[in-house]
Scaffold this motif. Sequence first.
Motif, PDB file in Angstrom:
ATOM      1  N   HIS A   1      -5.830  70.147  25.771  1.00  0.00           N
ATOM      2  CA  HIS A   1      -4.824  71.155  25.441  1.00  0.00           C
ATOM      3  C   HIS A   1      -3.596  70.470  24.851  1.00  0.00           C
ATOM      4  N   LEU A   2      -2.786  71.262  24.166  1.00  0.00           N
ATOM      5  CA  LEU A   2      -1.543  70.730  23.623  1.00  0.00           C
ATOM      6  C   LEU A   2      -0.537  70.536  24.745  1.00  0.00           C
ATOM      7  N   THR A   3       0.142  69.418  24.724  1.00  0.00           N
ATOM      8  CA  THR A   3       1.225  69.188  25.663  1.00  0.00           C
ATOM      9  C   THR A   3       2.529  69.641  25.013  1.00  0.00           C
ATOM     10  N   ALA A   4       3.592  69.706  25.792  1.00  0.00           N
ATOM     11  CA  ALA A   4       4.895  70.052  25.244  1.00  0.00           C
ATOM     12  C   ALA A   4       5.307  69.036  24.178  1.00  0.00           C
ATOM     13  N   ALA A   5       4.972  67.771  24.373  1.00  0.00           N
ATOM     14  CA  ALA A   5       5.300  66.746  23.381  1.00  0.00           C
ATOM     15  C   ALA A   5       4.553  67.008  22.076  1.00  0.00           C
ATOM     16  N   ASP A   6       3.310  67.475  22.161  1.00  0.00           N
ATOM     17  CA  ASP A   6       2.550  67.814  20.956  1.00  0.00           C
ATOM     18  C   ASP A   6       3.202  68.971  20.212  1.00  0.00           C
ATOM     19  N   VAL A   7       3.664  69.979  20.946  1.00  0.00           N
ATOM     20  CA  VAL A   7       4.334  71.127  20.333  1.00  0.00           C
ATOM     21  C   VAL A   7       5.609  70.664  19.632  1.00  0.00           C
ATOM     22  N   CYS A   8       6.340  69.778  20.255  1.00  0.00           N
ATOM     23  CA  CYS A   8       7.551  69.220  19.642  1.00  0.00           C
ATOM     24  C   CYS A   8       7.202  68.543  18.319  1.00  0.00           C
ATOM     25  N   ARG A   9       6.174  67.726  18.323  1.00  0.00           N
ATOM     26  CA  ARG A   9       5.737  67.040  17.089  1.00  0.00           C
ATOM     27  C   ARG A   9       5.352  68.037  16.002  1.00  0.00           C
ATOM     28  N   LEU A  10       4.686  69.117  16.367  1.00  0.00           N
ATOM     29  CA  LEU A  10       4.288  70.130  15.390  1.00  0.00           C
ATOM     30  C   LEU A  10       5.499  70.783  14.737  1.00  0.00           C
ATOM     31  N   HIS A  11       6.514  71.078  15.530  1.00  0.00           N
ATOM     32  CA  HIS A  11       7.729  71.677  14.972  1.00  0.00           C
ATOM     33  C   HIS A  11       8.446  70.699  14.046  1.00  0.00           C
ATOM     34  N   LEU A  12       8.489  69.440  14.425  1.00  0.00           N
ATOM     35  CA  LEU A  12       9.116  68.443  13.562  1.00  0.00           C
ATOM     36  C   LEU A  12       8.367  68.321  12.236  1.00  0.00           C
ATOM     37  N   ALA A  13       7.046  68.323  12.288  1.00  0.00           N
ATOM     38  CA  ALA A  13       6.239  68.188  11.091  1.00  0.00           C
ATOM     39  C   ALA A  13       6.379  69.396  10.167  1.00  0.00           C
ATOM     40  N   ALA A  14       6.592  70.563  10.739  1.00  0.00           N
ATOM     41  CA  ALA A  14       6.686  71.792   9.951  1.00  0.00           C
ATOM     42  C   ALA A  14       8.083  72.049   9.396  1.00  0.00           C
ATOM     43  N   ALA A  15       9.069  71.315   9.867  1.00  0.00           N
ATOM     44  CA  ALA A  15      10.450  71.571   9.449  1.00  0.00           C
ATOM     45  C   ALA A  15      10.673  71.121   8.006  1.00  0.00           C
ATOM     46  N   PRO A  16      11.442  71.914   7.256  1.00  0.00           N
ATOM     47  CA  PRO A  16      11.776  71.500   5.893  1.00  0.00           C
ATOM     48  C   PRO A  16      12.609  70.229   5.912  1.00  0.00           C
ATOM     49  N   GLU A  17      12.438  69.420   4.915  1.00  0.00           N
ATOM     50  CA  GLU A  17      13.155  68.136   4.822  1.00  0.00           C
ATOM     51  C   GLU A  17      14.659  68.326   4.651  1.00  0.00           C
TER      52      GLU A  17
END
Length: 106
Positions: A88-104
Amino acid sequence: MTVDREALQPGWNLTRAHLDAARLHLGGLPDIDLAAVLEFLEHNELGLAFDCLVDLGDDLDLPLAFWQHLDRAAREMRLYSDAPQKPHLTAADVCRLHLAAAPETQ
């Protein structure tokens, strides 16, 4: 193994500062209850505070800075794992996903 709490304190302080900075992004939002986060921070349960902040912020349109503070906290706590096939996704994984999806440009 004896844990030297004094040696750990600077890392805890830095992690707490990152978590507090992320928490400030949620402070004025309606329907956001930060009681659990504050309770965990008060008892030095930094990992649980991190999990709560990620959970609270996951469905909100928060600025990149919120996720950057959480990313720094996760790195300080060494929450990221390169383990393949986690169940399952951990909270740290969710954090990484949001960072990756954020506009530069934020």
